[in-house]
Design an enzyme around this catalytic site. Structure first.
Site, short mmCIF file in Angstrom:
data_model
loop_
_atom_site.label_atom_id
_atom_site.label_comp_id
_atom_site.label_asym_id
_atom_site.label_seq_id
_atom_site.Cartn_x
_atom_site.Cartn_y
_atom_site.Cartn_z
N CYS A 92 0.81 -1.22 0.00
CA CYS A 92 0.00 0.00 0.00
C CYS A 92 0.84 1.27 0.00
O CYS A 92 0.65 2.17 -0.82
CB CYS A 92 -0.98 -0.02 1.17
SG CYS A 92 -0.23 0.08 2.81
N HIS A 116 -2.61 1.20 6.86
CA HIS A 116 -2.96 1.09 5.45
C HIS A 116 -3.19 2.49 4.88
O HIS A 116 -3.61 3.41 5.59
CB HIS A 116 -4.22 0.24 5.26
CG HIS A 116 -4.48 -0.11 3.81
ND1 HIS A 116 -3.76 -1.08 3.15
CD2 HIS A 116 -5.36 0.40 2.91
CE1 HIS A 116 -4.20 -1.17 1.90
NE2 HIS A 116 -5.16 -0.27 1.72
N HIS A 133 -5.85 1.71 -4.41
CA HIS A 133 -4.91 1.22 -3.39
C HIS A 133 -4.49 -0.21 -3.70
O HIS A 133 -5.10 -0.90 -4.52
CB HIS A 133 -5.54 1.30 -1.99
CG HIS A 133 -6.64 0.31 -1.74
ND1 HIS A 133 -6.83 -0.31 -0.52
CD2 HIS A 133 -7.62 -0.18 -2.54
CE1 HIS A 133 -7.87 -1.11 -0.57
NE2 HIS A 133 -8.37 -1.06 -1.78
#
Length: 382
Positions: A297, A345, A357
């Site tokens: 990420c 994240h 993402h």
């Protein structure tokens, strides 16, 4: 001749022996029965439901992502410290060569003076066990020529600098070894979490896997509905502002489309970063990866903003500290959205409540609602 020995009597043959054996047999049978009953009575752990498996797997993926960020941080430290160690070792090698040059010059003086006869101060200096003690004797130092004094001074300076650099290299090497140990531990933690998740999923039947996929679709659908609702509310607020004479804010916000642009530097860079991120859609998530064929990420967001000319740190924990904090309702394309209380994240805002993402192992870079996970906060780099 007749034998007078008494015949041996078997213990089992005697009434007492038979009773003892019978007692032992009964006790043994009773023990076996009790053990059997205990085994049968021991409750088996109920098989987890698909919902419980999903929750456990989601938790493991989340824990793996936290461990991934620790790995990324440790790798960044290790890479930096490795560069520092290499630089110090190169500098030490160059310093050692300069020290050797100074030593050779002193040797030249000593050899020349020895050949002319007598043990002059330079020769004594070169043959002394502790040259520093010799130099500290002022009356001997005064007998050296100006050029010889400079040679001694140069040698001492080079020797002191070399010692200092060796100590720095040693400390940097120790820090590097500590970072490498941390890197190894974080890597093992990620692998363990992912292995446990795979094991849980492998135990599911085909029917249970179908049910799990349905639960995932339901979660995604709920997140999309919320994104659409938030986008509708934002558009309504924009229309109301325009009617009230406030005019358009220019550019996409939390509910706006992806086509708007304020024209300022931050928005321009955000558009470039977003274009890069969207071009990576379909590439696999791989923990610790920074491209170009796969990403985690924070690796994706770092690469995307680098394409826009902005250098971001490697981890989510550091990326959240860069740039201007923005509210969810004020998001613009390219903004970074962080998730979970532990900020493990990150995604890049796309518009209309969606983001691009790199989700998790087994998935690819994709578009998804920002409401799929609990939002921690957002920043605008650049």
């Amino acid at each position: 001749m007749a034998s007078h020995r008494k015949p041996r009597t078997s213990v089992l043959a005697s009434p007492t022996g038979r009773r003892t054996a019978a007692g032992l047999t009964t006790a043994a049978l009773a023990s076996v029965t009790l053990l059997s009953q205990s085994a049968e009575a021991a409750p088996r752990a109920p098989k987890p439901t698909v919902e419980e498996v999903k929750q456990k797997v989601d938790d493991l993926y989340h824990q793996a992502e936290v461990a991934t960020q620790k790995y990324n941080a440790a790798k960044e430290r290790a890479d930096g410290q490795r560069h520092t160690v290499d630089s110090l070792l190169d500098a030490s090698a160059k310093r050692a060569e300069k020290m050797n040059e100074s030593r050779r010059l002193l040797g030249t003086f000593a050899s020349a003076q020895y050949r002319t006869g007598g043990m002059n101060p330079t020769a004594q200096l070169m043959l002394a066990k502790d040259p520093q003690q010799f130099v500290d004797r002022n009356h001997l130092m005064e007998r050296l020529t100006g050029r010889q004094k400079q040679a001694v001074t140069d040698y001492q300076e080079q020797q002191a600098a070399a010692t200092k650099q060796r100590a720095q290299a040693t400390r940097s090497l120790e820090r590097l070894q500590a970072s490498q140990a941390s890197l190894k531990e974080s890597k093992r933690s990620v692998q363990d979490k992912l292995a446990e998740a795979r094991q849980l999923l492998s135990r599911l039947t085909a029917q249970e896997k179908a049910r799990l996929a349905e639960l995932e679709r339901q979660k995604e659908a709920a997140a999309k509905r919320r994104a659409a609702e938030e986008a509708r509310k934002q558009q309504e607020r924009e229309r109301q502002r325009q009617q009230d004479g406030g005019g358009s804010t220019g550019g996409s916000t939390g509910g706006g489309s992806t086509g708007g642009s304020t024209g300022d530097s931050a928005t321009s860079k955000g558009a470039k970063a977003l274009a890069f991120a969207r071009a990576q859609i379909g590439k696999p998530y791989v923990w610790g990866a920074t491209g170009p064929t796969s990403y985690d990420c924070s690796g994706l967001t770092q690469a995307a903003w680098k394409a826009a000319g902005v250098d971001l740190p490697r981890t989510t924990w550091d990326q959240v500290k860069v740039g201007q904090r923005v509210a969810t309702k004020d998001l613009q394309p390219g903004d970074l959205v962080f998730f979970y209380d532990d900020i493990s994240h990150v995604g890049m805002y796309l518009g209309d409540g969606k983001m691009v993402h790199a989700p998790k192992p087994g998935a690819s870079v994709r578009e998804e609602s920002i409401y799929y996970m609990p939002i921690y906060g957002s920043v605008r780099p650049g």
